[in-house]
Structures are given as C-alpha cells and as structure tokens.
Design a protein around this motif. Structure first.
Motif, short mmCIF file in Angstrom:
data_model
loop_
_atom_site.label_atom_id
_atom_site.label_comp_id
_atom_site.label_asym_id
_atom_site.label_seq_id
_atom_site.Cartn_x
_atom_site.Cartn_y
_atom_site.Cartn_z
N ASN A 128 0.80 -1.22 0.00
CA ASN A 128 0.00 0.00 0.00
C ASN A 128 0.84 1.28 0.00
OD1 ASN A 128 0.94 -0.35 2.59
ND2 ASN A 128 -0.99 0.20 3.59
N GLU A 129 2.16 1.15 0.11
CA GLU A 129 3.02 2.34 0.08
C GLU A 129 3.65 2.57 -1.28
OE1 GLU A 129 5.57 3.43 3.25
OE2 GLU A 129 4.52 2.22 4.74
N GLU A 130 3.34 1.70 -2.25
CA GLU A 130 3.94 1.89 -3.58
C GLU A 130 3.54 3.23 -4.21
OE1 GLU A 130 4.62 -0.22 -7.90
OE2 GLU A 130 2.63 -0.19 -6.98
N PRO A 131 2.27 3.68 -4.10
CA PRO A 131 1.93 4.98 -4.70
C PRO A 131 2.79 6.13 -4.15
CG PRO A 131 -0.06 3.77 -4.17
CD PRO A 131 1.07 3.00 -3.56
N GLN A 132 3.09 6.08 -2.85
CA GLN A 132 3.92 7.11 -2.25
C GLN A 132 5.35 7.04 -2.79
OE1 GLN A 132 3.29 9.68 -0.66
NE2 GLN A 132 5.03 10.29 0.61
N LEU A 133 5.87 5.83 -2.94
CA LEU A 133 7.23 5.66 -3.46
C LEU A 133 7.32 6.17 -4.90
CD1 LEU A 133 8.06 2.09 -2.10
CD2 LEU A 133 8.85 4.28 -1.18
N ARG A 134 6.31 5.88 -5.69
CA ARG A 134 6.30 6.35 -7.08
C ARG A 134 6.18 7.87 -7.13
NH1 ARG A 134 5.59 2.38 -10.91
NH2 ARG A 134 4.78 3.91 -12.39
N LYS A 135 5.41 8.43 -6.23
CA LYS A 135 5.25 9.88 -6.16
C LYS A 135 6.58 10.57 -5.85
CE LYS A 135 2.51 13.44 -3.83
NZ LYS A 135 1.46 13.70 -2.79
N LEU A 136 7.45 9.87 -5.10
CA LEU A 136 8.74 10.43 -4.72
C LEU A 136 9.84 10.12 -5.74
CD1 LEU A 136 8.64 9.67 -0.88
CD2 LEU A 136 8.29 11.87 -2.02
N GLY A 137 9.47 9.56 -6.87
CA GLY A 137 10.42 9.42 -7.96
C GLY A 137 10.91 8.01 -8.25
N LEU A 138 10.44 7.00 -7.53
CA LEU A 138 10.88 5.63 -7.80
C LEU A 138 10.04 5.00 -8.90
CD1 LEU A 138 11.54 4.12 -4.24
CD2 LEU A 138 13.10 5.36 -5.74
N HIS A 139 10.70 4.30 -9.81
CA HIS A 139 10.01 3.59 -10.88
C HIS A 139 9.85 2.13 -10.45
CE1 HIS A 139 10.37 7.08 -13.45
NE2 HIS A 139 11.68 7.13 -13.20
N THR A 140 8.82 1.89 -9.68
CA THR A 140 8.60 0.56 -9.10
C THR A 140 7.49 -0.18 -9.84
OG1 THR A 140 7.05 1.51 -7.49
CG2 THR A 140 9.35 1.29 -6.80
N LYS A 141 7.49 -1.47 -9.61
CA LYS A 141 6.39 -2.30 -10.05
C LYS A 141 6.14 -3.34 -8.95
CE LYS A 141 9.07 -5.82 -12.55
NZ LYS A 141 9.22 -6.54 -13.84
N MET A 142 4.96 -3.89 -8.92
CA MET A 142 4.61 -4.87 -7.89
C MET A 142 5.05 -6.26 -8.32
SD MET A 142 3.29 -3.08 -5.50
CE MET A 142 2.51 -4.30 -4.46
N VAL A 143 5.83 -6.90 -7.47
CA VAL A 143 6.25 -8.27 -7.68
C VAL A 143 5.89 -9.06 -6.42
CG1 VAL A 143 8.19 -9.83 -8.09
CG2 VAL A 143 8.16 -7.59 -9.18
#
Length: 253
Positions: A157-172
C-alpha cells in the motif's frame, strides 16, 4: 431558549503577544541564574531538532538551567556593554548571542561539560535544504526499509507514495520492486523535499544534532574562555581567554 447549533466563525488571528512584562520576567530569570551558578556557557545548535534539545534539558535538569531562543532578551539580561553587563565579563558572551544559540548555567566543571556534549550527537533524518553526507543508492529488487534489523520490504500500500517520490517501481508478489538501481542522492548536494522524504521513509539518517560549546564565563574571575574543538559546522575553534579589561573578541564564529 436552546443554543443555536449553527457553525460559528472563530478568528484564528488573535494570538497573545509577549508583553513587556514577559520580557522583564525573562530578564529577571536570566539574571537570577547568573547569580546562582558558577558558569555561564554560550552554545550553538547544529541541525536543530526540538526533541533532542528537550532531551538535553531533561538530562541536565538537576544540574543546569538552559535558555534557548529570544536572543535579544537574553543578551539584554546579560548586558552587551561593560557599563550594562550584569556582572563583569558577561558582555563578551552577550555580544555573541546571534542565530541558533543559547546559554547554559551550571556548576559542573568545564571539562565535564565539554566531555558530555562531545558525546551527545544523536543522528536524525535530513530535511529539505540539508546537504547529503553520502551517496545513497537503492539497489535493484525489493525496496527495503532500514528501520528494522534485518531490513524489511515496503508493504504494497506504500507503492503509490514511493512512485510519487520518484521511484520507478512495479509490484512483484505484492512487494514494490525496482527493475534498476535508483540514486536517491549524491554526497555534497542539497536535498530536495522529495529526496528528504524518501530517505526518511527508507530509514536513512544523514544529519547529526550537535550542541557546539563556543565559550564560557566564570563567575569567580569574570574571565570568558573560548572552547577548543570543532563547532557545529566543523570549523576548528581554538581556546583563549580574556579578562575583564581586555575588550578584544574572545569567540570566533
């Protein structure tokens, strides 16, 4: 008649101001402490955090009295000229009350005070505007939190915040994951708000709260002694003393 339940406007602009009585009371309190203690220290604070200063106050509450903030009032209480000073030599302390500085009254020997503060430097999270003390890179793979030992991955549930801060993440498998390493900050460069927030989320502390002892006044002699060592910005400070007749500066910024 029942009271109306309608919303009422409440003005938030009415803030009680410090009156002359408040300032006068503080001046009297500072001067009372001058008369009570053997030493008056001038200190500066690096990477100011209220929580750490409260810790200092708590640990010294039985053996010292600390004043911080409202520098003009503290300076006036001590006296900024030989004619105005509360006791001989204090104007040399008062003239240096500028910026993030405070005064500490105690009977503890100078060596004990300097040793204690030399050991008190708790780490904390950097804020926007601080300079990065190291280059920090998040490696490829799950984004890990450093708050725990061993580190744990961020919850989904914290992935949106991480992406907002500049990380290019995906869910694995429900874990925010980086496909490539990500440089959060580089040593020596000023941190942006996003970088500072990301470092805090990850759990990386880059600054240190420090109390730099700049000088102390001795009641028995009226001598002001500059402290030898490093100030909060890392500049070397040499020790020298001045008696009540010498009007030269005894403390360097």
């Amino acid at each position: 008649m029942p009271k109306s339940r309608r919303s009422k406007l409440v003005s938030l602009t009415k803030v009680s101001k410090k009156t002359k009585e408040h300032k006068g009371a503080m001046i009297n309190e500072v001067q009372e402490n001058v008369d009570k203690w053997q030493y008056c220290w001038l200190f500066e604070v690096g990477n100011m955090r209220n929580s750490h200063l409260k810790t200092v106050r708590k640990l010294w509450k039985d053996s010292a009295r600390i004043f911080f903030g409202r520098g003009a009032v503290m300076a006036k209480a001590l006296g900024t000229t030989p004619e105005q000073e509360h006791k001989a030599g204090l104007h040399k302390i008062a003239q240096k009350i500028k910026g993030q500085v405070g005064i500490l009254f105690t009977n503890s020997p100078p060596a004990e005070v300097t040793d204690w503060f030399a050991d008190f430097h708790p780490p904390d999270f950097a804020r926007s505007g601080n300079k990065a003390t190291q280059t920090f890179i998040l490696p490829e793979g799950p984004v890990m939190q450093q708050h725990s030992t061993p580190p744990e991955p961020f919850p989904h549930n914290e992935e949106p915040q991480l992406r907002k801060l500049g990380l290019h993440t995906k869910m694995v498998r429900g874990v925010p994951t980086l496909e490539n390493p990500h440089t959060v900050c580089q040593a020596g460069k000023t941190l942006t708000p996003e970088q500072a927030q990301l470092l805090k989320l990850v759990g990386v502390k880059m600054i240190t709260f420090r109390v730099g002892l700049r000088a102390y006044w001795t009641a028995e002699t009226g001598v002001v002694t500059q402290v030898e060592g490093e100030s909060v910005d890392g500049a070397l400070v040499e020790e020298k003393t001045s008696d009540g007749e010498d009007e030269d500066e005894v403390m360097s910024d």
